[in-house]
Write an enzyme that holds these catalytic residues in place. Structure first.
Site, PDB file in Angstrom:
ATOM      1  N   TYR A  16      37.309 -35.685  83.128  1.00 22.20           N
ATOM      2  CA  TYR A  16      35.527 -35.946  83.542  1.00 22.20           C
ATOM      3  C   TYR A  16      35.388 -37.716  83.275  1.00 22.20           C
ATOM      4  O   TYR A  16      35.903 -38.198  82.761  1.00 22.20           O
ATOM      5  CB  TYR A  16      34.749 -36.174  82.310  1.00 22.20           C
ATOM      6  CG  TYR A  16      34.853 -34.594  81.601  1.00 22.20           C
ATOM      7  CD1 TYR A  16      33.636 -33.276  82.302  1.00 22.20           C
ATOM      8  CD2 TYR A  16      35.706 -33.802  80.485  1.00 22.20           C
ATOM      9  CE1 TYR A  16      33.776 -32.107  82.120  1.00 22.20           C
ATOM     10  CE2 TYR A  16      35.246 -32.392  79.889  1.00 22.20           C
ATOM     11  CZ  TYR A  16      34.734 -31.537  80.598  1.00 22.20           C
ATOM     12  OH  TYR A  16      34.151 -30.438  80.520  1.00 22.20           O
TER      13      TYR A  16
ATOM     14  N   LYS B 140      28.895 -22.014  79.989  1.00 18.29           N
ATOM     15  CA  LYS B 140      29.128 -21.850  78.428  1.00 18.29           C
ATOM     16  C   LYS B 140      28.678 -20.155  79.405  1.00 18.29           C
ATOM     17  O   LYS B 140      28.246 -19.242  78.737  1.00 18.29           O
ATOM     18  CB  LYS B 140      28.357 -22.047  77.790  1.00 18.29           C
ATOM     19  CG  LYS B 140      28.665 -23.484  76.801  1.00 18.29           C
ATOM     20  CD  LYS B 140      29.520 -22.784  76.033  1.00 18.29           C
ATOM     21  CE  LYS B 140      30.020 -24.109  74.981  1.00 18.29           C
ATOM     22  NZ  LYS B 140      31.358 -24.149  73.979  1.00 18.29           N
TER      23      LYS B 140
ATOM     24  N   TYR C 217      33.456 -26.623  72.568  1.00 20.80           N
ATOM     25  CA  TYR C 217      33.928 -26.487  73.568  1.00 20.80           C
ATOM     26  C   TYR C 217      33.654 -25.710  73.828  1.00 20.80           C
ATOM     27  O   TYR C 217      33.597 -25.234  74.857  1.00 20.80           O
ATOM     28  CB  TYR C 217      34.793 -28.060  73.863  1.00 20.80           C
ATOM     29  CG  TYR C 217      34.867 -28.465  75.391  1.00 20.80           C
ATOM     30  CD1 TYR C 217      34.178 -28.626  76.196  1.00 20.80           C
ATOM     31  CD2 TYR C 217      36.242 -28.189  75.411  1.00 20.80           C
ATOM     32  CE1 TYR C 217      34.609 -28.814  77.765  1.00 20.80           C
ATOM     33  CE2 TYR C 217      37.262 -28.156  76.848  1.00 20.80           C
ATOM     34  CZ  TYR C 217      35.674 -29.250  77.875  1.00 20.80           C
ATOM     35  OH  TYR C 217      35.924 -29.132  79.090  1.00 20.80           O
TER      36      TYR C 217
ATOM     37  N   HIS D  90      44.892 -23.264  78.959  1.00 20.68           N
ATOM     38  CA  HIS D  90      44.325 -24.151  78.624  1.00 20.68           C
ATOM     39  C   HIS D  90      43.755 -25.230  77.445  1.00 20.68           C
ATOM     40  O   HIS D  90      42.645 -25.047  76.783  1.00 20.68           O
ATOM     41  CB  HIS D  90      43.353 -24.545  79.891  1.00 20.68           C
ATOM     42  CG  HIS D  90      43.250 -25.939  80.217  1.00 20.68           C
ATOM     43  ND1 HIS D  90      44.604 -26.670  81.674  1.00 20.68           N
ATOM     44  CD2 HIS D  90      42.235 -26.797  79.928  1.00 20.68           C
ATOM     45  CE1 HIS D  90      43.596 -28.023  81.471  1.00 20.68           C
ATOM     46  NE2 HIS D  90      42.720 -28.479  80.789  1.00 20.68           N
TER      47      HIS D  90
ATOM     48  N   PRO E 272      26.034 -25.895  84.039  1.00 25.36           N
ATOM     49  CA  PRO E 272      27.585 -25.972  83.921  1.00 25.36           C
ATOM     50  C   PRO E 272      28.301 -26.719  83.118  1.00 25.36           C
ATOM     51  O   PRO E 272      29.718 -26.713  83.151  1.00 25.36           O
ATOM     52  CB  PRO E 272      27.687 -25.773  85.706  1.00 25.36           C
ATOM     53  CG  PRO E 272      26.446 -26.350  86.140  1.00 25.36           C
ATOM     54  CD  PRO E 272      25.292 -26.283  85.373  1.00 25.36           C
TER      55      PRO E 272
END
Ligand SMILES: Cc1cc2nc3c(=O)[nH]c(=O)nc-3n(C[C@H](O)[C@H](O)[C@H](O)COP(=O)(O)OP(=O)(O)OC[C@H]3O[C@@H](n4cnc5c(N)ncnc54)[C@H](O)[C@@H]3O)c2cc1C
Length: 388
Positions: free
Chosen positions: A198, A294, A385, A68, A290
């Site tokens: 987001y 990570k 990211y 993804h 979260p």
């Protein structure tokens, strides 16, 4: 070697030590099926996949994981997408639910002859400042038992016995409450979009993350102190649809909510990640919010570093890599903390922690505008990211 906790950190460490012929036992508080049911992480970094692959622990994720690499931001100014695989020096994530990874790792450890004691709660680690530490545990039948070892690895999370056993004043604690709370939801519903979503809305943040073709994770920012059962399912879906701007960009695919968790976004890092013969790994070493996915990735990385260092110490008589374990891992931990903190400030109204300030809000808008328009900023984002 005693390992406390059979999450990603403890099970990767256990599997790696077993493969290197280092005698170890894993103590896990919950029952055999519990770890395989606890839905948490889902996005594995490419580096994590490489660690699992080179140690032969990637069977399940190779079969069922999916690559993804797109995220979409939705705001009052419209939406924009970043395909981070095509940016900077970045790579895709692999979507593979943490509870499936834990079930795979558990199975592989047991098949390889590993000793994993379920329903066994570690109570305390003693004598860690010397060469013969021990772990007192309550066994499944309720009886106490003492385990002695050369080293102990605390992989039992932020509230575990490992952290609790470190005498006050011997390690430094860095704690930050980001002042933001999420209602984490697991829905029995197919993903509603082909990207991580987001959404920034005056009512607060909302997030969308696919877990599988049938299961989707959603997050809703809520007021601190909100109970997990405070909202009806209908209210949750309506609020998600509003914040995700479903009226403009397409409806959400609704379904029953399988799980609800309230998560206060916090960071909590210890320094150093060692007290004598006791080593801290995963969330026990450094809890991370979260917001940038990570935590599980750091847990796997630290477990591999520690497995190599313990092998050098126990099989080759070289303690030097163990002495550097903390320093090596803290570099990654702080880098991840920095990016997660940046994400927290990007995704949320800063009013909770910094007072309702138009100045803060303008900064947040500007941060988002940079991400939308600057290719340099996009490269930086992509690298951080996915990287750990
Ligand atoms: C909502 C949410 C979403 C997340 N999403 C992501 C994501 O997408 N990507 C990502 O990388 N990270 C994510 N994370 C973070 C990730 O889940 C954690 O960082 C990860 O679980 C840490 O692994 P661990 O092995 O250190 O600890 P844990 O997974 O917490 O495992 C600790 C184990 O120790 C056991 N234990 C505790 N105390 C004792 C005791 N006294 N005796 C014996 N056993 C004990 C527990 O039962 C547990 O099995 C998310 C976290 C949350 C809360």
């Amino acid at each position: 070697m005693v390992i406390i906790g059979a999450g990603p950190a403890g099970l990767v460490l256990g599997n790696l030590l077993l493969r290197r012929g280092i005698d170890c036992v894993v103590l896990e508080r919950t029952g055999r099926d519990a770890g395989g049911k606890r839905a948490r992480a889902g996005f594995l970094a490419a580096h994590t996949v490489r660690i699992l692959a080179r140690n032969g622990l990637d069977g399940g994720l190779r079969r069922r994981g999916r690559e993804h690499s797109v995220c979409e931001f939705r705001t009052e100014d419209g939406r924009f997408r970043l395909d981070y695989r095509r940016l900077g020096r970045s790579e895709p994530h692999t979507v593979y639910p943490q509870h499936e990874l834990v079930a795979d790792l558990q199975e592989q450890f047991l098949v390889a002859g590993g000793r994993l004691h379920f329903d066994t709660e570690a109570l305390a680690v003693t004598d860690a400042d010397g060469p013969a530490p021990s772990v007192t545990a309550r066994e499944a039948d309720g009886r106490p038992r003492r385990w002695r070892a050369r080293y102990v690895a605390a992989c039992d999370g932020r509230h575990g016995a490992g952290r609790r056993s470190i005498p006050p004043g011997t390690v430094r604690r860095h704690h930050r409450d980001h002042g933001v709370t999420w209602l984490g939801l697991l829905a029995e519903a197919p993903p509603s979009m082909d990207a991580v979503g987001y959404a920034l809305h005056p009512n607060g943040f909302a997030g969308h993350m696919a877990r599988s073709a049938e299961i989707t994770r959603y997050y809703l920012q809520c007021a601190r102190g909100t109970r997990a059962d405070a909202w009806t399912e209908e209210r949750i879906w309506d609020e998600l649809a509003l914040r995700m701007r479903a009226a403009d960009y397409g409806p959400l695919r609704r379904g029953p909510l399988l799980q609800r968790t309230v998560v206060d976004l916090e960071s909590d890092v210890l320094e150093p990640l060692r007290h004598g013969s006791l080593f801290l790994v995963g969330d026990a070493a450094g809890l991370i919010s979260p917001s940038a996915a990570k935590g599980a990735n750091l847990a796997v990385l630290e477990a591999e570093v520690l497995a190599h260092a313990l092998t050098d110490a126990l099989a080759h008589g070289d303690p030097e890599p163990l002495d550097r374990y903390s320093e090596r891992c803290l570099v990654h931990i702080w880098r991840a903390q920095e990016f997660s903190h940046w994400m927290v400030r990007l995704l949320h109204d800063a009013s909770d922690t910094e007072g309702t300030s138009l100045f803060q809000e303008r900064l947040r808008h500007s941060r988002l505008a940079s991400l939308r328009t600057s290719s340099t900023q996009q490269d930086w984002f992509a690298e951080n990211y996915v990287g750990i």
